[in-house]
Design an enzyme around this catalytic site. Structure first.
Site, PDB file in Angstrom:
ATOM      1  N   ASP A   1     -11.125  -1.482   1.002  1.00 20.72           N
ATOM      2  CA  ASP A   1      -9.740  -1.395   0.532  1.00 20.72           C
ATOM      3  C   ASP A   1      -9.381  -2.624  -0.308  1.00 20.72           C
ATOM      4  O   ASP A   1     -10.052  -3.664  -0.249  1.00 20.72           O
ATOM      5  CB  ASP A   1      -8.817  -1.310   1.760  1.00 20.72           C
ATOM      6  CG  ASP A   1      -7.543  -0.532   1.472  1.00 20.72           C
ATOM      7  OD1 ASP A   1      -7.186  -0.404   0.300  1.00 20.72           O
ATOM      8  OD2 ASP A   1      -6.913  -0.071   2.443  1.00 20.72           O
TER       9      ASP A   1
ATOM     10  N   ASP B   1      -2.794   7.546  -0.799  1.00 21.94           N
ATOM     11  CA  ASP B   1      -2.229   7.480   0.548  1.00 21.94           C
ATOM     12  C   ASP B   1      -1.310   8.669   0.801  1.00 21.94           C
ATOM     13  O   ASP B   1      -0.879   8.899   1.929  1.00 21.94           O
ATOM     14  CB  ASP B   1      -1.425   6.185   0.734  1.00 21.94           C
ATOM     15  CG  ASP B   1      -2.320   5.015   1.115  1.00 21.94           C
ATOM     16  OD1 ASP B   1      -3.486   5.247   1.476  1.00 21.94           O
ATOM     17  OD2 ASP B   1      -1.848   3.857   1.048  1.00 21.94           O
TER      18      ASP B   1
HETATM   19  C1  GLA Z   1      -4.160   1.111   2.534  1.00 25.80           C
HETATM   20  C2  GLA Z   1      -5.046   2.328   2.538  1.00 25.80           C
HETATM   21  C3  GLA Z   1      -4.816   3.137   3.790  1.00 25.80           C
HETATM   22  C4  GLA Z   1      -5.093   2.280   4.998  1.00 25.80           C
HETATM   23  C5  GLA Z   1      -4.236   1.036   4.948  1.00 25.80           C
HETATM   24  C6  GLA Z   1      -4.616   0.078   6.049  1.00 25.80           C
HETATM   25  O1  GLA Z   1      -2.843   1.446   2.393  1.00 25.80           O
HETATM   26  O2  GLA Z   1      -4.822   3.097   1.398  1.00 25.80           O
HETATM   27  O3  GLA Z   1      -5.637   4.279   3.787  1.00 25.80           O
HETATM   28  O4  GLA Z   1      -6.454   1.961   5.023  1.00 25.80           O
HETATM   29  O5  GLA Z   1      -4.364   0.343   3.713  1.00 25.80           O
HETATM   30  O6  GLA Z   1      -3.865  -1.070   6.014  1.00 25.80           O
END
Ligand code: GLA
Length: 723
Positions: free
Chosen positions: A473, A543
């Site tokens: 990420d 997301d």
């Molecule tokens: C980001 C990612 C999510 C998750 C969060 C965790 O927003 O896109 O899928 O992994 O971080 O903090």
């Protein structure tokens, strides 16, 4: 043969269905001649020459009338005879910003040479390298054109070398410039934001400039590094499209400029606003690579060309066509609220549900109980997980599953032991408070010590985790663009040096763990770009897991990137982002248009729901090969109406999957789902309807559908040829 020298200094690049012709004119300016449907290989286009000067400044000087006749330069320079946007600007040691590049020579290489800076490039074969030289600056620019005989793709990049004694500064070094004789185009870009990545944005080209890009140090959610010029008659099946996908993950710039004569210039490269690069004597700079695609059959063929290209020449061959794990990711279901007991119970709960990898997302390390602390402390939080990650991964194995793990290697919370030990390791401005975003700072990966530290930390974490899947990420963008160790005259290099650091880290980790599948992620689907696909065969697309919104996000993403790269999870309804309720059928059928996965809390799911999940995963396994290898044919587009439909067809046209999605359920009207891309002569069995129809009937007449029970629903049909 895909690179033909037609005459002295004249070149014809010949791909599957297109020709690209250019050459030096009689003042040795490298000029563009033609790009479009294939023309005869021996066509000598030197006659296609415009003698009028681009501007009036030199027209009156005897003998110099034609000096600036290169009104279609392959690589336009700044401040020397024209006023349009340019690809390169170099400042010499006297502060002069004039460049003038003349043809010097060429070579044809059987294999594309490796790039030394570590920027990911496409694998590839025959490459034409044309050298241009500025004798006053002693500066050489090499333009690389790689041609793929069986594809509708050319890649382009530039390499700039300071051959003089004094340093020079690059103020701009784009990857590609393309000139067109007119401006009868619509400009397609992919705009977005968090939760709404890659939405089609279509603007008529007009006098002036349309430019997109960003200064965020990350290719970003906001504008994808992609631009295309579409003739006005373009549909899914018809019309000329000239597209450019930039393989770059930092700040980027794309533009389409229409000048006073109505000509269009399309360019792409590193964002000049946040870039300078000092070249000492003898040093070279390499630009990222631009992937150009020409389609004479509309957007559909453009997408299929890009999909084939990214699969065959960019994505890791070890994974690209391999069935992918169906993961259950802990994030949406549990966020930071877990300990080992809850995780072990969750794993037990999904045992036997066909989910084959359990992914532990954020929250397993340091003091990471929320997003305010712990990033940088890559040590298991033993209060939550007393048995370490090993206990979790062992439990997965006992349950017949694999284990996956979330990391965010580039970032650091000020509330972390790493920050307390090394407050100087972040990117921030001198004598100012660091800007926080999601409570975090960016580690200064331009520094060797920081990069080496994080390489070792990640290597240790991954080695000890027992994971077969890693989700990488990156949850913030860069603002201050300043590094403690760089001298003042190199501070304009921070963003690009940073992204080179990211590439080095990604190369190191993916090569150290060749059997681990890495999935990319950046606050959802930010930084989803062609360069990242070199490391990550799949990418968390957004997301936003709401089925309705995903239809649009996956449409925009699929314009350029293959469906096998779209990580698409079924999550709980109502959706945690927008509260929309959708059926499990809709969520599953939309997620099956990419790499299927799940986000839910297994401890809140009934036996019945788990058995539905198991059934759906089994169905997905019957169509997965189409997602990995097939051709995408779009029909209705949700952006322009209430429904979306598309068909994914195997290369041999024997198998297909058709999905039909409807947003709002109308009172009246028939619902007809028509396929696309099938063999018109073949008979296809529609498995779900126990019915057989010819391809021509399926594509033209279609299937009459039952009225849908509610809004936001999707049906899916599996088609198998029987003859
Ligand atoms: C980001 C990612 C999510 C998750 C969060 C965790 O927003 O896109 O899928 O992994 O971080 O903090």
């Amino acid at each position: 043969m895909s690179i033909i020298q037609i005459a002295e200094k004249q070149f014809h690049l010949r791909g599957k269905d297109f020709s690209y012709v250019f050459g030096a004119d009689h003042f040795d300016y490298l000029s563009h001649k033609y790009y479009g449907s294939a023309i005869s290989e021996d066509a000598d286009l030197r006659y296609f020459y415009r003698s009028h000067v681009y501007n009036d400044y030199t027209a009156h000087i005897p003998g110099v009338r034609d000096r600036f006749s290169s009104i279609y330069p392959e690589y336009p320079v700044a401040n020397y005879g024209e006023f349009r946007d340019y690809a390169i600007c170099v400042e010499d040691s006297r502060g002069c910003r004039v460049t003038d590049l003349h043809y010097e020579g060429f070579e044809i290489l059987a294999q594309k040479p490796a790039i030394s800076s570590g920027i990911p490039t496409a694998r590839g074969g025959e490459t034409l390298v044309v050298s241009l030289f500025d004798a006053t600056l002693s500066l050489r620019v090499k333009l690389y054109y790689t041609v793929y005989e069986e594809e509708n793709i050319i890649t382009r990049r530039a390499e700039i070398e300071n051959c003089g004694k004094d340093p020079v500064k690059l103020l701009r070094a784009l990857s590609v410039s393309l000139d067109f004789y007119d401006h009868d185009f619509n400009v397609l870009t992919l705009r977005g934001g968090h939760h709404e990545e890659r939405h089609e944005c279509l603007t008529p080209a007009n006098y002036g400039k349309i430019s997109v890009g960003n200064c965020r140090g990350n290719s970003s959610h906001q504008h994808s590094p992609f631009i295309a010029l579409l003739r006005p008659n373009v549909t899914e099946e018809t019309g000329d499209v000239y597209a450019c996908s930039l393989m770059y993950s930092g700040s980027h710039y794309e533009c389409a400029e229409v000048d006073q004569y109505g000509k269009t210039r399309m360019m792409a490269g590193i964002q000049p606003e946040t870039f300078t690069w000092k070249l000492e004597s003898g040093e070279r700079f390499e630009t990222p690579e631009a992937i150009l695609c020409y389609s004479n059959e509309g957007l559909g063929k453009m997408s299929r060309s890009y999909h084939d290209f990214y699969r065959n020449y960019v994505i890791n061959p070890n994974f690209v066509y391999r069935p992918r794990p169906v993961v259950l990711n802990s994030w949406e279901g549990m966020h930071f609220n877990f300990d080992n007991k809850r995780l072990l119970a969750a794993i037990d709960a999904v045992k036997g549900s066909e989910i084959d990898t359990f992914v532990l997302d954020d929250g397993w390390f340091g003091a990471r109980n929320n997003d305010k602390a712990g990033l940088g402390d890559w040590f298991v939080n033993t209060e939550k997980l007393p048995g370490g990650l090993k206990e979790i991964s062992d439990h997965c194995h006992e349950a017949g599953m694999n284990f996956g793990l979330w990391i965010e290697p580039e970032m650091i919370n000020p509330d972390s032991d790493l920050y307390r030990a090394h407050p100087d390791w972040i990117i921030s401005a001198p004598d100012r408070k660091p800007v926080l975003s999601r409570n975090q700072c960016i580690l200064d990966l331009t520094r060797r010590d920081v990069l080496d530290y994080i390489k070792n930390a990640m290597h240790r974490v991954i080695s000890e985790s027992g994971a077969t899947y890693i989700k990488w990420d990156c949850n913030r963008h860069m603002t201050e663009n300043w590094s403690r160790l760089l001298p003042a005259d190199r501070q304009g290099e921070v963003q690009h040096r940073y992204i080179l650091g990211v590439y080095e880290l990604a190369t190191y980790l993916t090569e150290s763990f060749p059997e681990i599948l890495f999935e990319g992620c950046s606050g959802g689907g930010g930084r989803f770009d062609g360069a990242m696909l070199k490391f990550f065969p799949q990418y968390w697309t957004s997301d936003n897991t709401d089925a309705n919104d995903r239809v649009e996000i996956q449409y925009g993403t699929g314009l350029c990137f293959p469906l096998s790269t779209h990580s698409s999870h079924v999550s709980a309804s109502p959706n945690i982002r927008n509260g929309r309720s959708t059926s499990v059928r809709a969520r599953t059928n939309i997620a099956r248009q990419g790499v299927l996965g799940y986000e839910f809390d297994p401890l809140r799911v009934s036996e019945e729901e788990l058995s539905t999940i198991a059934e759906n995963i089994k169905k997905h396994r019957t169509t997965e090969k189409l997602i990995l290898e097939g051709d995408l044919y779009r029909r209705e587009n949700r952006l322009h109406g209430n429904v979306m439909s598309q068909t994914v067809v195997s290369k041999d046209k024997n198998h297909a999957m058709m999905v039909f999605y409807q947003a709002l359920n109308p009172h009246n009207g028939d619902l007809i789902a028509r396929a696309a891309g099938l063999d018109p002569e073949k008979h296809y069995r529609i498995e779900e309807l126990d019915m057989t129809l010819r391809g021509s009937v399926l594509c033209n007449v279609g299937i009459f559908l039952e009225r849908m029970p509610g809004d936001f629903d999707a049906v899916l049909f599996t088609l198998n040829a029987i003859d």
